[in-house]
Design a protein around this motif. Structure first.
Motif, PDB file in Angstrom:
ATOM      1  N   ASP A  25      -1.366   1.831   2.835  1.00 22.44           N
ATOM      2  CA  ASP A  25      -0.033   1.197   2.593  1.00 22.44           C
ATOM      3  C   ASP A  25      -0.183  -0.318   1.711  1.00 22.44           C
ATOM      4  O   ASP A  25       0.421  -0.531   0.881  1.00 22.44           O
ATOM      5  CB  ASP A  25       0.958   0.790   3.812  1.00 22.44           C
ATOM      6  N   VAL A  26      -1.488  -0.924   1.957  1.00 18.26           N
ATOM      7  CA  VAL A  26      -1.690  -2.207   1.481  1.00 18.26           C
ATOM      8  C   VAL A  26      -2.399  -1.724   0.053  1.00 18.26           C
ATOM      9  O   VAL A  26      -1.704  -2.515  -0.919  1.00 18.26           O
ATOM     10  CB  VAL A  26      -3.010  -2.785   1.939  1.00 18.26           C
ATOM     11  N   LYS A  27      -3.241  -0.771  -0.227  1.00 18.90           N
ATOM     12  CA  LYS A  27      -3.489  -0.380  -1.532  1.00 18.90           C
ATOM     13  C   LYS A  27      -2.448   0.156  -2.459  1.00 18.90           C
ATOM     14  O   LYS A  27      -2.407  -0.486  -3.464  1.00 18.90           O
ATOM     15  CB  LYS A  27      -4.554   0.906  -1.404  1.00 18.90           C
ATOM     16  N   SER A  28      -1.593   0.880  -1.904  1.00 15.25           N
ATOM     17  CA  SER A  28      -0.561   1.553  -2.963  1.00 15.25           C
ATOM     18  C   SER A  28       0.847   0.793  -2.894  1.00 15.25           C
ATOM     19  O   SER A  28       1.006   0.416  -3.889  1.00 15.25           O
ATOM     20  CB  SER A  28      -0.205   3.035  -2.191  1.00 15.25           C
ATOM     21  N   PHE A  29       1.363   0.446  -1.673  1.00 12.71           N
ATOM     22  CA  PHE A  29       2.579   0.136  -1.920  1.00 12.71           C
ATOM     23  C   PHE A  29       2.478  -1.658  -2.039  1.00 12.71           C
ATOM     24  O   PHE A  29       3.506  -2.315  -2.498  1.00 12.71           O
ATOM     25  CB  PHE A  29       3.377   0.196  -0.452  1.00 12.71           C
ATOM     26  N   LYS A  30       1.644  -2.264  -1.392  1.00  8.00           N
ATOM     27  CA  LYS A  30       1.552  -3.533  -1.608  1.00  8.00           C
ATOM     28  C   LYS A  30       0.937  -4.213  -2.615  1.00  8.00           C
ATOM     29  O   LYS A  30       0.900  -5.488  -2.867  1.00  8.00           O
ATOM     30  CB  LYS A  30       0.977  -4.359  -0.162  1.00  8.00           C
ATOM     31  N   ILE A  31       0.172  -3.437  -3.283  1.00  3.13           N
ATOM     32  CA  ILE A  31      -0.617  -3.919  -4.340  1.00  3.13           C
ATOM     33  C   ILE A  31      -0.633  -2.984  -5.790  1.00  3.13           C
ATOM     34  O   ILE A  31      -0.252  -3.176  -6.775  1.00  3.13           O
ATOM     35  CB  ILE A  31      -2.202  -4.016  -3.983  1.00  3.13           C
ATOM     36  N   GLY A  32      -0.975  -1.728  -5.231  1.00  2.00           N
ATOM     37  CA  GLY A  32      -1.074  -0.776  -6.552  1.00  2.00           C
ATOM     38  C   GLY A  32       0.238  -0.447  -7.125  1.00  2.00           C
ATOM     39  O   GLY A  32       0.022  -0.661  -8.587  1.00  2.00           O
ATOM     40  N   GLN A  33       1.231  -0.288  -6.541  1.00  2.00           N
ATOM     41  CA  GLN A  33       2.373   0.230  -7.356  1.00  2.00           C
ATOM     42  C   GLN A  33       3.355  -1.222  -7.876  1.00  2.00           C
ATOM     43  O   GLN A  33       3.600  -0.968  -9.061  1.00  2.00           O
ATOM     44  CB  GLN A  33       3.545   1.008  -6.444  1.00  2.00           C
ATOM     45  N   PRO A  34       3.149  -2.088  -7.295  1.00  2.00           N
ATOM     46  CA  PRO A  34       3.921  -3.484  -7.915  1.00  2.00           C
ATOM     47  C   PRO A  34       2.840  -3.911  -9.314  1.00  2.00           C
ATOM     48  O   PRO A  34       3.145  -4.275 -10.013  1.00  2.00           O
ATOM     49  CB  PRO A  34       3.930  -4.497  -6.951  1.00  2.00           C
ATOM     50  N   ALA A  35       1.506  -3.820  -9.016  1.00  2.00           N
ATOM     51  CA  ALA A  35       0.749  -4.225 -10.004  1.00  2.00           C
ATOM     52  C   ALA A  35       0.586  -2.973 -11.431  1.00  2.00           C
ATOM     53  O   ALA A  35      -0.019  -3.481 -12.350  1.00  2.00           O
ATOM     54  CB  ALA A  35      -0.798  -4.351  -9.711  1.00  2.00           C
ATOM     55  N   GLY A  36       1.244  -1.808 -11.174  1.00  2.00           N
ATOM     56  CA  GLY A  36       1.207  -1.140 -12.449  1.00  2.00           C
ATOM     57  C   GLY A  36      -0.098  -0.315 -12.099  1.00  2.00           C
ATOM     58  O   GLY A  36      -0.603   0.369 -13.632  1.00  2.00           O
ATOM     59  N   ILE A  37      -0.752  -0.218 -11.012  1.00  2.00           N
ATOM     60  CA  ILE A  37      -2.056   0.519 -11.198  1.00  2.00           C
ATOM     61  C   ILE A  37      -1.872   1.707 -10.655  1.00  2.00           C
ATOM     62  O   ILE A  37      -2.518   2.889 -10.920  1.00  2.00           O
ATOM     63  CB  ILE A  37      -3.248  -0.245 -10.170  1.00  2.00           C
TER      64      ILE A  37
END
Length: 353
Positions: free
Chosen positions: A219-231
């Motif tokens: 969740d941290v990787k994807s929802f809290k960083i990855g998706q907001p960052a456009g990664i």
């Protein structure tokens, strides 16, 4: 006589080697590990979270009684403390607690802003009972954050002249108080079951803990960083996808998530690291895990001069480094820790690549 003795020996050997889906007997006391998880991790963080929810509700009451800037600022600080403590208990989403889905009742982000505004503008009943049936992203910590952080101080104070808006806020606090009573009762009833759970396989105590660590890291990787960052999913940066975007508290909540995971892995008296060592007879894997946490801390320190919302645009390289460091910790947990402890990872990853 020799044949009889041989037969008895073989029978005993077969019994001892049979799979009974319980933890193998070795020098490491796995039950004591579960006891220490409850005493050193669960008990203090749940107590702190419970206290912060009570303080948050008290701050809401104080603000509702006297709507002014000072009480609004105190309410914002109480919200931050409750959100931070929630981030520490988030990794303990196991067993009966997970099955109850109660964590989403505390914090389901992002808030459904239009649904909240529509409810306030309607004639629908505003009560604890009514709120139990509305969507979780229209109540809990995310809804409170929206109500107190969305606008400027002056605009917020003006908005709360609306009695239904103020009642909505007060009822959110009451609902959280009700939920924290349920939550602590769930833990009181579940902790002994967890301690006595010596099964292996997907229902085993250690298996549940490792899977919960893995799920939170995903969740941290994807929802809290990855998706907001456009990664992940898209190349477009979207700060509105961040947890705690309005309060600019996103980065600290990630830091708290990682602290909760680290505490669970290394423990106080006993941790998963001790279990790993008892199997491998080396600290090599534990040292790699510790080094990865140090890498994460270094990146977080670099980002602390700004909010994550601003960093998505102005510190893209460091945000990518943070994402990669969390991903690397995930790989260590899934490929090395889980393998060493014979844990089956049942959580599917959220990687959009």
């Amino acid at each position: 006589m020799i044949k009889k003795i041989t037969s008895i020996f073989l029978l005993a050997l077969l019994i001892s080697c049979s799979s009974d889906n319980t933890e193998p007997t070795n020098s490491f006391n796995v039950k004591q590990l579960r006891v220490d998880i409850i005493n050193s991790v669960e008990a203090p963080v749940v107590a702190d979270f419970s206290e912060s929810i009570t303080q948050l509700n008290n701050s809401i009451i104080t603000f509702a009684n006297t709507v002014n800037e000072q009480n609004l600022n105190l309410l914002k600080e109480a919200w931050k403390q409750a959100a931070a403590n929630y981030s520490l208990i988030e990794v303990l989403n196991i067993g009966d607690i997970k099955d109850s889905f109660i964590q989403t009742a505390f914090y389901s982000w992002s808030a459904n802003e239009s649904a909240i505004e529509s409810y306030i503008a309607s004639t629908n009943e505003i009560s604890k009972e009514a709120f139990n049936s509305v969507a979780t992203n229209t109540r809990g910590l995310s809804a409170i954050e929206f109500l107190i952080y969305e606008k400027s101080v002056a605009e917020t104070l003006e908005d709360f002249k609306n009695t239904r808006r103020l009642k909505y806020l007060k009822t959110l606090g009451e609902n959280l108080e009700e939920k924290i009573t349920t939550y602590t009762s769930l833990w009181d009833n579940f902790k002994d079951t967890f301690i006595e759970n010596n099964a292996t396989g997907i229902n085993g105590g250690v298996n549940q803990v490792v899977n919960s660590m893995y799920a939170l890291l995903e969740d941290v990787k994807s929802f809290k960083i990855g998706q907001p960052a456009g990664i992940e999913k898209t190349t477009a940066v979207d700060a509105t996808l961040l947890q705690a975007e309005k309060s600019s508290y996103s980065l600290f909540l990630i830091e708290q998530n990682l602290e909760g995971i680290k505490k669970l892995y290394f423990g106080d008296e006993n941790g998963l690291d001790d279990y790993v060592f008892s199997i491998t007879n080396t600290q090599e894997l534990n040292n790699r895990i510790e080094a990865q946490f140090e890498t994460l801390n270094t990146i977080l320190l670099k980002l602390k001069t700004t909010s994550l919302k601003e960093a998505l645009v102005n510190e893209k390289e460091e945000v990518t480094n943070l994402y990669n460091a969390v991903r690397d910790l995930l790989v260590l947990l899934k490929s090395d820790v889980a393998s060493t402890l014979s844990v089956i990872i049942t959580v599917t990853d959220n990687d959009g690549d």
